[in-house]
Design a protein around this motif. Structure first.
Motif, PDB file in Angstrom:
ATOM      1  N   GLN A 159       0.828  -1.206   0.000  1.00 26.85           N
ATOM      2  CA  GLN A 159       0.000   0.000   0.000  1.00 26.85           C
ATOM      3  C   GLN A 159       0.866   1.261   0.000  1.00 26.85           C
ATOM      4  N   LEU A 160       1.994   1.187   0.719  1.00 32.71           N
ATOM      5  CA  LEU A 160       2.905   2.327   0.742  1.00 32.71           C
ATOM      6  C   LEU A 160       3.480   2.608  -0.642  1.00 32.71           C
ATOM      7  N   VAL A 161       3.744   1.550  -1.412  1.00 32.93           N
ATOM      8  CA  VAL A 161       4.280   1.732  -2.768  1.00 32.93           C
ATOM      9  C   VAL A 161       3.327   2.585  -3.594  1.00 32.93           C
ATOM     10  N   SER A 162       2.030   2.297  -3.502  1.00 34.98           N
ATOM     11  CA  SER A 162       1.041   3.067  -4.264  1.00 34.98           C
ATOM     12  C   SER A 162       1.031   4.529  -3.828  1.00 34.98           C
ATOM     13  N   VAL A 163       1.076   4.746  -2.516  1.00 35.92           N
ATOM     14  CA  VAL A 163       1.031   6.115  -1.989  1.00 35.92           C
ATOM     15  C   VAL A 163       2.292   6.894  -2.395  1.00 35.92           C
ATOM     16  N   LEU A 164       3.452   6.275  -2.204  1.00 38.04           N
ATOM     17  CA  LEU A 164       4.715   6.948  -2.526  1.00 38.04           C
ATOM     18  C   LEU A 164       4.831   7.240  -4.019  1.00 38.04           C
ATOM     19  N   SER A 165       4.402   6.290  -4.834  1.00 44.23           N
ATOM     20  CA  SER A 165       4.474   6.486  -6.286  1.00 44.23           C
ATOM     21  C   SER A 165       3.595   7.644  -6.723  1.00 44.23           C
ATOM     22  N   ALA A 166       2.398   7.746  -6.152  1.00 49.70           N
ATOM     23  CA  ALA A 166       1.491   8.841  -6.495  1.00 49.70           C
ATOM     24  C   ALA A 166       2.089  10.189  -6.084  1.00 49.70           C
ATOM     25  N   GLN A 167       2.730  10.224  -4.923  1.00 47.23           N
ATOM     26  CA  GLN A 167       3.334  11.477  -4.467  1.00 47.23           C
ATOM     27  C   GLN A 167       4.526  11.866  -5.339  1.00 47.23           C
TER      28      GLN A 167
END
Length: 299
Positions: A160-168
């Motif tokens: 889930q962190l990968v998705s958040v970090l990638s979006a940022q």
């Protein structure tokens, strides 16, 4: 094969039993700068804590980890055996007492076996209960399933962190492109302004050295140029994406990169001399702060 990204937060619990014992495991972790292992293990389970600490150290890189083990005993399932040494001591003491009583003419009531067995130390738990080795071996066998559940939760949160970090990072990259566009437009305006200023200076200060004036104006232009900062920002974005794709314990490196993000954007804002470019820089800083906050969760 690339490693997955792990979150530092996780939780797992499990129960087990081996008569007459039952137990409950609880394994949890929260964010930390390094790896801190806090084990709450009964000290009579010889060798267990060292073994579990070694297992955790093999698979964890960062986080404040707490492992708790609670042991219970079912008295109804506890095997009792006769302590012959204690029994002999009681019988010897009883014989001495009876002999002393006879010499004094005192009559004692006959002793019953149940009375003797009820005395402290005559009956005790079996040798298997006193030796913790079988229980320790069972607990070591039981621990991997608890650890697997814990690591699975950290992997799921990491995904889930990968998705958040990638979006940022996507958002920062879009703002960087906008900053590059504004900087390019400003560069043309700055060039025109410098050219006009040079002509004005030469008109009112005919004795001034044209080459020297041109050098000073060129230096001002270089100091106001943010091309290098924007280029380095792009390099940091790429490095962050590469670390996320590589996975594993990369939280420290990502945290360092977020500091470099801030350094470049602060410089862009200080050199911008443009309301629009400063606004974009401040927007980037806001997203970078959000990125750094999320990075604190990465192992």
């Amino acid at each position: 094969m690339a490693k997955s990204l792990h979150s530092m937060t996780g939780f797992s619990s499990a129960r087990g039993e081996m008569a007459p014992f039952s137990w409950a495991w609880e394994l949890r972790s929260v964010n930390a700068k390094g790896l801190s292992l806090n084990l709450r293990i009964p000290d009579w389970l010889e060798g267990l804590e060292a073994s579990l600490r070694a297992e955790l150290g093999k698979v964890l890189g960062r986080g404040s980890v707490t492992l708790t083990l609670r042991i219970g005993r079912d008295e109804e399932k506890t095997a009792l055996v006769l302590n012959e040494s204690a029994m002999n001591n009681v019988l010897d003491a009883l014989a001495t007492l009876e002999n002393e009583a006879l010499e004094r003419g005192v009559t004692l009531a006959p002793s019953r076996a149940s009375d003797l067995l009820a005395l402290r130390g005559v009956m005790e738990t079996g040798a298997g209960d006193r030796d913790p080795a079988p229980l320790v071996a069972k607990l070591k066998q039981d621990f991997p399933s608890l650890l697997d559940g814990f690591l699975e939760m950290r992997r799921n949160e990491g995904a889930q962190l990968v998705s958040v970090l990638s979006a940022q990072l996507d958002e920062i990259e879009e703002l960087k492109a906008k900053a590059a566009q504004l900087a390019g437009e400003r560069r043309e305006a700055v060039a025109r302004a410098l050219s006009e200023n040079l002509a004005r200076v030469m008109e009112y200060a005919r004795e001034a050295d044209p080459d020297r004036v041109a050098q000073e104006l060129a230096l001002i232009a270089v100091k106001a140029d943010v091309t290098e900062e924007i280029d380095r920002l792009g390099a940091h974005i790429k490095a962050s994406r590469d670390l996320i794709a590589a996975g594993g314990p990369v939280g420290r490196k990502l945290d360092f990169l977020t500091q470099e993000f801030n350094r470049e954007v602060n410089t862009i804002c200080s050199k911008s001399q443009s309301v629009e470019l400063t606004t974009v820089g401040l927007d980037m800083k806001a997203v970078i702060d959000q990125l750094r906050e999320q990075v604190q969760n990465v192992e």
